[in-house]
Design a protein around this motif. Structure first.
Motif, PDB file in Angstrom:
ATOM      1  N   UNK B 355     -11.588 -10.401  34.968  1.00 58.34           N
ATOM      2  CA  UNK B 355     -11.706  -9.314  32.873  1.00 58.34           C
ATOM      3  C   UNK B 355     -12.569 -10.058  32.230  1.00 58.34           C
ATOM      4  N   UNK B 358     -15.514  -7.639  33.079  1.00 57.06           N
ATOM      5  CA  UNK B 358     -14.479  -5.264  32.431  1.00 57.06           C
ATOM      6  C   UNK B 358     -15.145  -5.990  31.035  1.00 57.06           C
ATOM      7  N   UNK B 359     -15.031  -7.117  30.264  1.00 56.94           N
ATOM      8  CA  UNK B 359     -15.455  -6.940  29.031  1.00 56.94           C
ATOM      9  C   UNK B 359     -16.899  -6.989  28.079  1.00 56.94           C
ATOM     10  N   UNK B 360     -16.983  -7.749  29.003  1.00 58.40           N
ATOM     11  CA  UNK B 360     -18.824  -8.094  29.188  1.00 58.40           C
ATOM     12  C   UNK B 360     -19.782  -7.033  29.410  1.00 58.40           C
ATOM     13  N   UNK B 361     -19.399  -6.340  30.806  1.00 59.22           N
ATOM     14  CA  UNK B 361     -20.467  -5.600  31.613  1.00 59.22           C
ATOM     15  C   UNK B 361     -20.779  -4.255  30.491  1.00 59.22           C
ATOM     16  N   UNK B 362     -21.568  -3.620  29.963  1.00 56.55           N
ATOM     17  CA  UNK B 362     -21.772  -2.667  29.273  1.00 56.55           C
ATOM     18  C   UNK B 362     -22.060  -1.721  29.498  1.00 56.55           C
ATOM     19  N   UNK B 366     -16.841   0.091  34.362  1.00 55.84           N
ATOM     20  CA  UNK B 366     -16.745  -1.280  35.268  1.00 55.84           C
ATOM     21  C   UNK B 366     -14.962  -1.556  36.117  1.00 55.84           C
ATOM     22  N   UNK B 367     -16.052  -1.671  36.831  1.00 57.02           N
ATOM     23  CA  UNK B 367     -14.519  -1.610  37.578  1.00 57.02           C
ATOM     24  C   UNK B 367     -13.907  -2.910  38.370  1.00 57.02           C
ATOM     25  N   UNK B 368     -12.748  -3.119  38.964  1.00 53.11           N
ATOM     26  CA  UNK B 368     -12.564  -4.574  39.693  1.00 53.11           C
ATOM     27  C   UNK B 368     -11.670  -4.255  40.766  1.00 53.11           C
ATOM     28  N   UNK B 369     -12.704  -5.017  41.872  1.00 50.30           N
ATOM     29  CA  UNK B 369     -11.577  -4.667  42.928  1.00 50.30           C
ATOM     30  C   UNK B 369     -11.606  -2.657  43.614  1.00 50.30           C
TER      31      UNK B 369
END
Lengths: 419, 419
Positions: B355, B358-362, B366-369
């Protein structure tokens, strides 16, 4: 992060760095910070008014017009109004973090499109201290840093306003570098701002048509064009006289200096004998000078002959251009030629003509039977207005806080790969 | 409308004039026109392939690389694919006329925000005939005219494609001036297109980073930047090996030449001994050359030493850069420095870290997994893709038909004036 060298680009970099934390602030943190800013502005009223006095004295010495001096001038009442505007913006709902779209892909990856701050908003504007405060409050409320370039005639006023805002932010635990001015770099500051692609995410020029044209033409940073309004009202053959008279007088007289005021009235030839006389009389009674073509002059007294220039000019004064046209097609053709795509309205009792006008006119706001003065963020219920966009990209028409945000897609998976 | 003089601006004016009628076409009229275009392309296959043969011969004589020749080449199968793409676009829902907001003002004026075509869409791209057909179909489906500037190596192919499309439109009763090319004006055509503010509403460059940079820097027409992807995948301390291996191999190998392919993998130091060996082995088995820092080289065989350039390069090939970082903060800092804000993904079993990422990348996505290869209009369910926007204004991430529309506000009243 050296502070020994201080260039316009250094300050923009500081704004960009600060945007990371400002963009993650909670709704309440942003609200509280703006309330603290509002209080600080009121507390610093004497300091602000003193600096403003210096700007005014300097302006008088350098021949600044009475009108521009008035827009520059701050007194206790106006400083309170600055603070009140900040409090109104603080009270608006947070535009960041809204889920705008949501979908689950066949693979099970969950997608969300959410609103996020732009990052760094740049503003280039004229010597109006209220724009300094408004723009800063709107940018911060939407989680953005801001880089300001105001008119040089307000240099001292803006310097104090920015200092006061930054002190209040620091006291509220928010990175004061989120608010930057490049006023003291003069024209170079504006130039750097227009070419700060990669540091500044969007540039909003506010002011004269010439200022906007310069920014739009020169900037390599994406621009939202807020615009001049050569606003038209069409009186269709069936236009009721009372609507025609009330709407045109309201649209011209209520506040002639703003972009949503009407500049040109186009009258259907079949309605001209019925409408021109009483509409012109009502306008003249309200102090308006009507510039008309020969046909208008044959139907009403005291008409100033219209020149070709009258059709493309934004009077911003109690002057109005009036032209008789053959039919709705001719009115639409005139609008295509001269409109700045801000707002146009038709007065008609014919629903088919109203719908045709609404469909065919290519402007940010197209109206039937309403005053063009309604084109306004406050009137539209946005609570605040960043400006009125006359471009088609990103935002069109009155812009509220939502228009100071971008989006990003979030994807949450569990090891999915593309087939 | 003189046809004796024929300049790039004349053609853009014709496109703008045509946009008025194209913008008002019904859903079924646009669909039928595109189906006719698809049929016409298939019927004209021999003519198209002959012109393409001329382009290829000219390209070979002038040293056009094998790769570029392949992107330029059309045969029966590829011409059928062009027609099939047009039919797919025809089948998409009409993006025009959607009501996006609706409100009644206190005065009773009814407001609607509706989607409308931009008007004229400009496209600057390279010698890929499929972009000519795709872009035209997408523009027409969304009610826009289009002005095309393709790579000069495809001049003859594009001329025939445009002629075939225009013939089909005319036969379908649609103004063929809606489709214009300025290819035959060479560099001047591109320059005029970039400065056609007022004639062209939005410009979409597609191609190399250099082409996009030129358009973004030089254009005074608003641009949607579609972008290069220096795409990152972060392996967090807790990244499961199977997800890490599957996602990285998929993201690099499935189609290395596209913008959503991964270029750099950042490995958390705590996970490096566990993950680097098997991930590198899987990549190498798939034919990938891994460019790594010293730490990567100490954990796997056959590592090409990474240079500083490797971190900012879009390989677009079976090459991948790998870097060991101290922690998530260091990974985020690396991404801030080198990302082109296209797509980044984290592989982690730690929800809090996911999370935070997801919040910080501009970035646009933006993905996780999940594999970065999912960043695609088709994968997102848009049915077609205009490009992937890496800017924040107007559109961000994969763009579908909706992103080729603007909005306008319609106001319907009964004589209301502003109080």
């Amino acid at each position: 992060m050296s502070t020994t060298v201080d260039t316009a680009r250094d300050r923009m970099q500081l704004a960009k760095d600060a945007a990371r934390t400002v963009g993650l602030l909670s709704d309440s943190a942003k609200r509280d910070a703006l309330l603290a800013v509002a209080d600080a502005i009121e507390v610093a009223a004497d300091r602000i008014i003193a600096a403003n006095g210096d700007d005014l004295a300097h302006g008088r010495d350098n021949g600044l017009s009475e009108g521009l001096q008035d827009r520059l001038r701050l007194d206790d009442v106006r400083v309170s109004a600055l603070a009140a505007a900040v409090r109104e913006i603080a009270a608006l709902p947070d535009p960041v973090g809204r889920v705008l779209d949501e979908r689950t892909l066949p693979s099970g990856v969950r997608l969300q499109k959410v609103s996020v701050p732009f990052g760094v908003v740049g503003a280039i504007y004229e010597a109006r201290p209220n724009v300094t405060v408004d723009t800063t409050a709107l940018a911060l409320r939407s989680g953005n840093s801001v880089v300001l370039r105001g008119g040089s005639a307000a240099l001292r006023t803006n310097a104090v306003l920015v200092a006061v805002i930054r002190e209040a932010l620091a006291a509220a635990g928010i990175d004061p570098q989120a608010v930057q001015t490049v006023d003291d770099f003069g024209r170079d500051g504006a130039r750097e701002l227009m070419h700060a692609r990669g540091l500044v995410d969007v540039l909003v020029p506010r002011g004269s048509a010439q200022l906007i044209e310069t920014v739009v033409t020169e900037s390599s940073v994406p621009v939202i064009e807020t615009g001049a309004g050569v606003v038209h009202i069409v009186l269709d053959a069936s236009a009721p006289l009372d609507w025609a008279r009330d709407i045109i007088v309201n649209a011209k007289v209520q506040r002639p200096s703003v972009c949503n005021a009407v500049e040109t009235v186009l009258v259907h030839r079949d309605a001209a004998p019925r409408l021109v006389g009483p509409v012109v009389a009502a306008l003249q009674e309200a102090g308006v000078t009507v510039h008309g073509d020969a046909e208008v002059a044959s139907l009403a007294a005291d008409i100033v002959p219209a020149t070709d220039e009258d059709w493309s000019i934004e009077h911003l004064s109690l002057d109005l251009s009036m032209h008789v046209v053959d039919d709705l097609d001719a009115a639409l053709a005139h609008i295509r030629t001269y409109s700045t795509h801000h707002t146009e309205s038709i007065i008609t009792a014919d629903d088919a003509n109203a719908e045709r006008f609404l469909a065919e006119v290519d402007s940010a706001v197209v109206m039937a039977n309403a005053s063009t003065r309604f084109t306004d963020g406050g009137e539209f219920g946005f609570g605040a207005e960043v400006g009125i966009s006359t471009q088609k990209l990103h935002a069109r028409g009155p812009m509220g806080l939502a228009e100071l945000t971008s989006t990003k897609w979030l994807a949450r998976g569990a090891g999915q790969v593309r087939a």
